[in-house]
Scaffold this motif. Sequence first.
Motif, mmCIF file in Angstrom:
data_model
loop_
_atom_site.group_PDB
_atom_site.id
_atom_site.type_symbol
_atom_site.label_atom_id
_atom_site.label_comp_id
_atom_site.label_asym_id
_atom_site.label_seq_id
_atom_site.Cartn_x
_atom_site.Cartn_y
_atom_site.Cartn_z
ATOM 1 N N THR A 138 21.017 -17.705 -16.313
ATOM 2 C CA THR A 138 20.844 -17.313 -17.714
ATOM 3 C C THR A 138 19.404 -16.876 -17.980
ATOM 4 O O THR A 138 19.162 -15.895 -18.686
ATOM 5 C CB THR A 138 21.246 -18.479 -18.638
ATOM 6 N N ASP A 156 26.950 -13.018 -19.867
ATOM 7 C CA ASP A 156 26.632 -14.331 -19.310
ATOM 8 C C ASP A 156 27.847 -15.263 -19.461
ATOM 9 O O ASP A 156 28.136 -15.728 -20.562
ATOM 10 C CB ASP A 156 25.414 -14.910 -20.030
ATOM 11 N N GLU A 157 28.531 -15.495 -18.392
ATOM 12 C CA GLU A 157 29.740 -16.323 -18.384
ATOM 13 C C GLU A 157 30.711 -15.981 -19.519
ATOM 14 O O GLU A 157 31.086 -16.836 -20.322
ATOM 15 C CB GLU A 157 29.376 -17.815 -18.422
ATOM 16 N N GLN A 216 25.642 -16.530 -23.209
ATOM 17 C CA GLN A 216 26.460 -17.674 -22.796
ATOM 18 C C GLN A 216 26.773 -18.568 -24.000
ATOM 19 O O GLN A 216 27.873 -19.074 -24.138
ATOM 20 C CB GLN A 216 25.703 -18.484 -21.738
ATOM 21 N N ASP A 217 25.770 -18.735 -24.857
ATOM 22 C CA ASP A 217 25.954 -19.557 -26.040
ATOM 23 C C ASP A 217 26.366 -18.647 -27.209
ATOM 24 O O ASP A 217 25.551 -17.935 -27.766
ATOM 25 C CB ASP A 217 24.617 -20.263 -26.338
ATOM 26 N N HIS A 272 31.268 -25.710 -18.679
ATOM 27 C CA HIS A 272 29.831 -25.737 -18.414
ATOM 28 C C HIS A 272 29.525 -26.136 -16.973
ATOM 29 O O HIS A 272 28.388 -26.405 -16.639
ATOM 30 C CB HIS A 272 29.138 -26.739 -19.345
ATOM 31 N N GLY A 316 34.083 -18.084 -19.915
ATOM 32 C CA GLY A 316 34.085 -19.516 -20.191
ATOM 33 C C GLY A 316 35.246 -20.011 -21.021
ATOM 34 O O GLY A 316 35.937 -20.919 -20.620
ATOM 35 N N SER A 328 29.202 -15.210 -13.587
ATOM 36 C CA SER A 328 30.467 -15.930 -13.748
ATOM 37 C C SER A 328 30.691 -16.883 -12.582
ATOM 38 O O SER A 328 30.224 -16.659 -11.473
ATOM 39 C CB SER A 328 31.626 -14.944 -13.824
#
Length: 527
Positions: free
Chosen positions: A357, A462-463, A387-388, A183, A466, A491
Amino acid sequence: MSITLDNISKSFGSQALFSEVSVTFNPGNRYGLTGPNGAGKSTLLRIIMGMIEPNSGAISLPERVGMLKQNIEAFRDMIVLDVVIMGNSRLWDALKERDRLYELEITDEIGMQLGDLEEIIAHEDGYMADANAEELLVGAGIPAELHGQKMSTLPTDMQFRALLCQALFGNPQALLLDEPTNHLDLDSIGWLEEFFHNYTGTLIVVSHDRHFLNSVTTHIADIDYDTVIVYPGNYDQMLVTKTSVHEKGESEARSKEKKISQLKEFVAKFSAGTRASQVQSRLREIERLQPQELKKSNIQRPYIRFIPTEKPSGKIVCKLDKVSKSYDDLQIIKDLSFEIHRGDKIGVIGNNGRGKTTLLKMVVGALAPDSGAIEGGHQVITSYFPQDHSEIISKEDKDNCFDWLRARKAGLYDQDLRSALGKMLFGGDDAFKNVATLSGGETARLILAGMMLEDHNFIVLDEPNGHLDLEAVSALGWGLEEYKGTALVVSHDRGLINHFATKIIAFESDGIHFFDGNLDNYLMSRA
Ligand SMILES: Nc1ncnc2c1ncn2[C@@H]1O[C@H](COP(=O)(O)OP(=O)(O)OP(=O)(O)O)[C@@H](O)[C@H]1O
Ligand SMILES: [Mg+2]
């Protein structure tokens, strides 16, 4: 005091993660716990913490061990200061129970219970809890006015720092961290590295970030070949040692095989003849040389290809006109205008909390701007990687991977599903794993498998890297480079952005910059 694992084994059903692991983690050392997605890193940390049981073996560990939680989302609605104090669960449970009892009418029995609770609270230094928690938070750069707020009102990197304070609450002799850098932007990672260098207890940190591991660790505990092997040195040194040990094993096996085949030849030639005793001794030699089966490494590379729909989108994929967005008093995006064109491969970079985001959510239509207009182009079909992950795969979900994937698009054949799952390393029975039990990286791989099957000519990620291991990130880089549609990807991974991006959107402290060219050129232009 050190953390010792004695003969630990763990498997889920037929899937064995590791067997008979005996290792010791000593204070003053900083261990990187590595292995590909699904190797069992998070599981091992949970076993050490006593949160799940191993199939066999025993653990000994110091009295106070702190653990950094991976799931920032679970704390969204809680007060920052409480989140820190929860780090001592004995104390936290006692405080909660005390509050509950005070709500009731105080009988003798309740009075007794309260007495017991007060004892626990005193023993756990509960009367200093608020002050201690505040001190930790301030030390982590979270100002006092935020301590009474809900976690969700803090930027992600601050939420992360609060969780780190939770792990540190009560001054633990050992600290376990599961992917702490996921994060974090580069500034916060630098802060964390510095923090680790000053920590004197036993540190075990899981990470897929090679640079971070190299700068932080004194040892690597690598999960592979069904076991855990501790190598002295950082990640790069581990790779060199691991490869040379493995190559040595392989070359020994090869030379044994050669020897065996020569002996067998001799046996075949003379077994019917008069040299019985020589044949016997050759047979014994063959027996002795029989190579032990070399365990296969668990490192594997997925195969990622996104195929756009036959009908391309119009020339303009998305158009933003004077778009603004604020959360409460905080203006995130102000009067932003730009166009995304067909075939653009855009890398979005920048520190946490600057609105990357938010921008992506507005582009995919999941969030409305406060003012200004966002216009999707003609025949644009979007596929989005949030992302989530819990936004599309929830932990309450009862589906298995196969069924989850089938629901992504109507009319898919079983073999299409199998093939996409196989490419993303869910072979055999793994295809029927419950999605709720998947590791972080496996969840990301399943979402990507969904994107490989879905219709799209515009992909927005989105990322995505991760939780992914190094092999998967590099496969993703290829997949994005090969994509014939339009891509917009956030990223922090420079290597990934450089692999595919031909345009850059950079969220810098002095505003949002647009650049035609790859990341290296952008960074040079800034320097
Ligand atoms: N309760 C469970 N039931 C069945 N399988 C499980 C369960 N929990 C974990 N697994 C499986 O065990 C394996 C190890 O999971 P774990 O979360 O420890 O991996 P990890 O090394 O932390 O991976 P990542 O790098 O993706 O975080 C995975 O394949 C996962 O699907
Ligand atoms: Mg994990």
